[in-house]
Design an enzyme around this catalytic site. Structure first.
Site, PDB file in Angstrom:
ATOM      1  CD  GLU A 109       6.944   6.625 -26.068  1.00  9.61           C
ATOM      2  OE1 GLU A 109       8.090   6.295 -26.401  1.00  9.61           O
ATOM      3  OE2 GLU A 109       6.721   7.355 -25.081  1.00  9.61           O
TER       4      GLU A 109
ATOM      5  CD  GLN B  58       4.119   8.309   8.497  1.00  9.38           C
ATOM      6  OE1 GLN B  58       3.453   9.286   8.155  1.00  9.38           O
ATOM      7  NE2 GLN B  58       3.630   7.365   9.268  1.00  9.38           N
TER       8      GLN B  58
ATOM      9  CD  GLN C 202      21.614 -12.183 -26.277  1.00  6.23           C
ATOM     10  OE1 GLN C 202      21.306 -12.872 -27.260  1.00  6.23           O
ATOM     11  NE2 GLN C 202      22.822 -12.218 -25.744  1.00  6.23           N
ATOM     12  CD  GLU C 203      19.352  -3.522 -28.350  1.00  5.30           C
ATOM     13  OE1 GLU C 203      18.938  -4.045 -29.400  1.00  5.30           O
ATOM     14  OE2 GLU C 203      19.703  -2.335 -28.270  1.00  5.30           O
TER      15      GLU C 203
ATOM     16  N   GLY D 220      18.074  16.238  -1.525  1.00  8.24           N
ATOM     17  CA  GLY D 220      18.044  17.696  -1.578  1.00  8.24           C
ATOM     18  C   GLY D 220      19.029  18.205  -2.621  1.00  8.24           C
ATOM     19  N   GLY D 221      19.577  19.398  -2.369  1.00  6.60           N
ATOM     20  CA  GLY D 221      20.474  20.052  -3.341  1.00  6.60           C
ATOM     21  C   GLY D 221      21.728  19.247  -3.624  1.00  6.60           C
TER      22      GLY D 221
ATOM     23  N   GLY E 230      17.335   1.340 -27.700  1.00  6.62           N
ATOM     24  CA  GLY E 230      17.056  -0.104 -27.728  1.00  6.62           C
ATOM     25  C   GLY E 230      15.569  -0.394 -27.834  1.00  6.62           C
TER      26      GLY E 230
ATOM     27  NE  ARG F  68      21.528  17.484   4.582  1.00  6.27           N
ATOM     28  CZ  ARG F  68      22.310  18.538   4.456  1.00  6.27           C
ATOM     29  NH1 ARG F  68      23.616  18.423   4.642  1.00  6.27           N
ATOM     30  NH2 ARG F  68      21.806  19.700   4.117  1.00  6.27           N
TER      31      ARG F  68
HETATM   32  C1  LIG Z   1      22.919   7.466 -25.878  1.00  9.12           C
HETATM   33  C2  LIG Z   1      22.344   6.717 -27.046  1.00  9.12           C
HETATM   34  C3  LIG Z   1      22.962   5.561 -27.470  1.00  9.12           C
HETATM   35  C4  LIG Z   1      22.478   4.890 -28.591  1.00  9.12           C
HETATM   36  N1  LIG Z   1      23.156   3.797 -29.076  1.00  9.12           N
HETATM   37  C5  LIG Z   1      22.802   3.273 -30.266  1.00  9.12           C
HETATM   38  C6  LIG Z   1      23.610   2.279 -30.910  1.00  9.12           C
HETATM   39  O1  LIG Z   1      24.639   1.850 -30.379  1.00  9.12           O
HETATM   40  N2  LIG Z   1      23.226   1.824 -32.118  1.00  9.12           N
HETATM   41  C7  LIG Z   1      22.092   2.272 -32.754  1.00  9.12           C
HETATM   42  O2  LIG Z   1      21.830   1.825 -33.856  1.00  9.12           O
HETATM   43  N3  LIG Z   1      21.307   3.202 -32.176  1.00  9.12           N
HETATM   44  C8  LIG Z   1      21.642   3.723 -30.962  1.00  9.12           C
HETATM   45  N4  LIG Z   1      20.864   4.694 -30.378  1.00  9.12           N
HETATM   46  C9  LIG Z   1      19.654   5.126 -31.055  1.00  9.12           C
HETATM   47  C10 LIG Z   1      18.361   4.709 -30.355  1.00  9.12           C
HETATM   48  O3  LIG Z   1      18.167   3.315 -30.458  1.00  9.12           O
HETATM   49  C11 LIG Z   1      17.246   5.543 -30.969  1.00  9.12           C
HETATM   50  O4  LIG Z   1      17.423   6.870 -30.476  1.00  9.12           O
HETATM   51  C12 LIG Z   1      15.860   5.008 -30.639  1.00  9.12           C
HETATM   52  O5  LIG Z   1      15.641   3.799 -31.309  1.00  9.12           O
HETATM   53  C13 LIG Z   1      14.759   6.019 -30.994  1.00  9.12           C
HETATM   54  O6  LIG Z   1      14.890   6.463 -32.310  1.00  9.12           O
HETATM   55  P1  LIG Z   1      14.894   8.041 -32.626  1.00  9.12           P
HETATM   56  O7  LIG Z   1      15.860   8.684 -31.715  1.00  9.12           O
HETATM   57  O8  LIG Z   1      15.097   8.211 -34.086  1.00  9.12           O
HETATM   58  O9  LIG Z   1      13.448   8.533 -32.216  1.00  9.12           O
HETATM   59  P2  LIG Z   1      12.094   8.473 -33.154  1.00  9.12           P
HETATM   60  O10 LIG Z   1      11.984   7.122 -33.756  1.00  9.12           O
HETATM   61  O11 LIG Z   1      12.090   9.647 -34.055  1.00  9.12           O
HETATM   62  O12 LIG Z   1      10.997   8.646 -32.031  1.00  9.12           O
HETATM   63  C14 LIG Z   1      10.631   9.915 -31.450  1.00  9.12           C
HETATM   64  C15 LIG Z   1       9.508   9.668 -30.446  1.00  9.12           C
HETATM   65  O13 LIG Z   1       8.368   9.143 -31.149  1.00  9.12           O
HETATM   66  C16 LIG Z   1       7.978   7.928 -30.560  1.00  9.12           C
HETATM   67  N5  LIG Z   1       7.493   6.991 -31.583  1.00  9.12           N
HETATM   68  C17 LIG Z   1       8.154   6.528 -32.664  1.00  9.12           C
HETATM   69  N6  LIG Z   1       7.389   5.656 -33.334  1.00  9.12           N
HETATM   70  C18 LIG Z   1       6.226   5.570 -32.648  1.00  9.12           C
HETATM   71  C19 LIG Z   1       5.030   4.825 -32.820  1.00  9.12           C
HETATM   72  N7  LIG Z   1       4.886   3.971 -33.827  1.00  9.12           N
HETATM   73  N8  LIG Z   1       4.019   4.991 -31.913  1.00  9.12           N
HETATM   74  C20 LIG Z   1       4.149   5.853 -30.879  1.00  9.12           C
HETATM   75  N9  LIG Z   1       5.268   6.555 -30.649  1.00  9.12           N
HETATM   76  C21 LIG Z   1       6.290   6.429 -31.530  1.00  9.12           C
HETATM   77  C22 LIG Z   1       9.225   7.362 -29.887  1.00  9.12           C
HETATM   78  O14 LIG Z   1       8.875   6.460 -28.863  1.00  9.12           O
HETATM   79  C23 LIG Z   1       9.852   8.634 -29.372  1.00  9.12           C
HETATM   80  O15 LIG Z   1       9.240   8.976 -28.154  1.00  9.12           O
HETATM   81  C24 LIG Z   1      21.319   5.360 -29.248  1.00  9.12           C
HETATM   82  C25 LIG Z   1      20.675   6.512 -28.783  1.00  9.12           C
HETATM   83  C26 LIG Z   1      21.193   7.206 -27.732  1.00  9.12           C
HETATM   84  C27 LIG Z   1      20.523   8.492 -27.320  1.00  9.12           C
END
Ligand SMILES: Cc1cc2nc3c(=O)[nH]c(=O)nc-3n(C[C@H](O)[C@H](O)[C@H](O)COP(=O)(O)OP(=O)(O)OC[C@H]3O[C@@H](n4cnc5c(N)ncnc54)[C@H](O)[C@@H]3O)c2cc1C
Length: 398
Positions: free
Chosen positions: A368, A280, A242-243, A340-341, A364, A269
């Site tokens: 990856e 094009q 759902q998320e 552009g800018g 969410g 523009r």
């Molecule tokens: C603006 C914002 C709002 C957010 N809101 C919420 C919220 O309300 N509640 C909440 O709980 N969280 C929230 N988050 C957290 C968000 O869900 C996490 O940032 C996200 O799940 C990624 O986790 P991480 O940042 O620890 O990255 P990591 O898990 O450390 O990942 C780093 C990189 O490694 C990659 N990676 C990780 N595991 C694997 C794998 N098995 N195979 C290949 N690649 C991999 C990831 O895709 C990513 O590119 C928010 C984040 C932001 C920036």
């Protein structure tokens, strides 16, 4: 152009009302909220009074008991407006949904009516400084003590973190049990020991607060547990589709909107005695992007239909989130180029859309992680039919 067929006249009338609300109550103030890094509580109360929060909550808990499409209308109109400050989606689609689906009668009565009116703001606390994608590695612990649990730990990146009144919090009740040690609680943020940390400075979505949260021996009654002990991970998995669908809905809408801005801008523009739209390159670029946006919309609408029929699975939702997020980022990037800018100037909605977009490939469930979910299913279904002698089972060399 293929027409959308999901909505009826009631949804359309609701959409008009939501658009007017955004024009009156959000548009004039959003620049200030970007500066503040926060949307005021008064906006939540107004949105509640307008019937825009948690539309699907049943009447016995103060809601309208409307179908999911009313929530979709709110998400789409917020996305179309480009005003990313109000964290309505997390509040309605995630927090209220968790409580509605897994809460006890007392929990529903305690939180849902106030979430509908905007008196209580919800957030979802899963991510920790060292655990995002790998949620079973969280360390925030909840330890049983008589009739209570005592919660200690830390969360980060929590949307609505500065203003929330209730958190669906992921904890570990058994640190040795991996995913089976995860338990959810509904934490009232007025409890002693709860502390909000910094409102984090972000690349985009500047009016939406995103916070560190600290839990220093927060004592909650055992009745604040959401679902059963050790079942938290399972519950989170059931709601991820759902998320992810909600995020796809946002991406589909932003892509369409940004293309509309770009058509208008390039048609007006001028350069080298022509409009930018006369080149094009502009027409070909917009032809490609528009086609992708239409394809994305059709797939998203199909996923909404499946979701409403109870048939959207984790893989379909992962495909929607992955594809739409990529398309969203591509569209804002390529459209910005056509400005552009001026496209780099914050006053232009395209600049904000560009900055706001980047998170969709991360939060969410990252791109990856979506690929993992999809790839795992592809190979789970694959069964080698015979040994072909080529070393590649099941592939016919003829
Ligand atoms: C603006 C914002 C709002 C957010 N809101 C919420 C919220 O309300 N509640 C909440 O709980 N969280 C929230 N988050 C957290 C968000 O869900 C996490 O940032 C996200 O799940 C990624 O986790 P991480 O940042 O620890 O990255 P990591 O898990 O450390 O990942 C780093 C990189 O490694 C990659 N990676 C990780 N595991 C694997 C794998 N098995 N195979 C290949 N690649 C991999 C990831 O895709 C990513 O590119 C928010 C984040 C932001 C920036």
């Amino acid at each position: 152009m293929i027409k959308r067929s999901l909505f009826n006249e009631e949804h359309d009338a609701f959409r008009d009302m939501v658009r007017k609300f955004i024009d009156k109550e959000i548009a004039p103030h959003h620049a200030q909220w970007e500066h503040d890094g926060l949307v005021p509580r008064s906006l939540w109360l107004k949105a509640g009074a307008a019937g825009m929060l948690c539309c699907t909550v049943p009447p016995e808990y103060g809601g309208a008991g409307a179908d999911y499409l009313f929530d979709v209308v709110v998400f789409e109109e917020m996305a179309r407006s480009g005003f990313s400050g109000p964290g309505f989606m997390i509040h309605c689609d995630l927090v209220a949904t968790y409580i509605k689906s897994f809460g006890t009668e007392a929990q529903k009565r305690q939180w849902l009516p106030k979430m509908v009116t905007g008196e209580a703001i919800g957030s979802l606390g899963m991510t920790e400084p060292h655990a995002g994608s790998d949620l079973k590695a969280i360390r925030t612990k909840a330890v049983r003590d008589g009739e209570d649990y005592v919660i200690s730990g830390q969360k980060v990146f929590i949307s609505n973190g500065q203003c929330c009144d209730v958190i669906v919090l992921a904890t570990k009740t058994d640190s040795a049990a991996g995913a089976k040690g995860v338990t959810l609680f509904l934490v009232d943020t007025s409890l002693p020991g709860f502390r909000r940390g910094k409102n984090l400075h972000k690349l985009g979505m500047k009016a939406q607060d995103t916070s560190e949260l600290f839990f220093d021996e927060v004592r909650v009654p055992a009745t604040a547990m959401l679902g059963e002990e050790g079942k938290g991970f399972e519950l989170m998995m059931t709601k991820l589709a759902q998320e992810r669908l909600a995020q796809a809905i946002r991406s589909a809408t932003v892509a369409e909107t940004v293309i509309d801005y770009t058509v208008e801008y390039t048609a007006n523009r001028k350069a080298f005695g022509k409009t930018i739209a006369d080149f094009q390159n502009t027409q070909f670029k917009l032809a490609e992007l528009k086609t992708e946006a239409v394809v994305g919309r059709q797939f998203t609408d199909k996923c909404i239909e499946s979701f409403m029929a109870g048939e959207l699975d984790a893989v379909d939702a992962a495909m929607a989130k992955m594809w739409l997020s990529n398309m969203h980022c591509k569209v804002v990037d390529e459209c910005l180029q056509l400005f552009g800018g001026w496209g780099y100037m914050w006053e232009y909605p395209i600049a904000r859309a560009y900055a706001d977009a980047r998170i969709v490939k991360i939060a969410g469930g990252s791109i990856e992680v979506m690929k993992h979910i999809i790839g795992r299913q592809i190979f789970a279904q694959y069964k080698p039919s015979r040994d072909t002698g080529t070393g590649v089972a099941g592939i016919n060399p003829a």
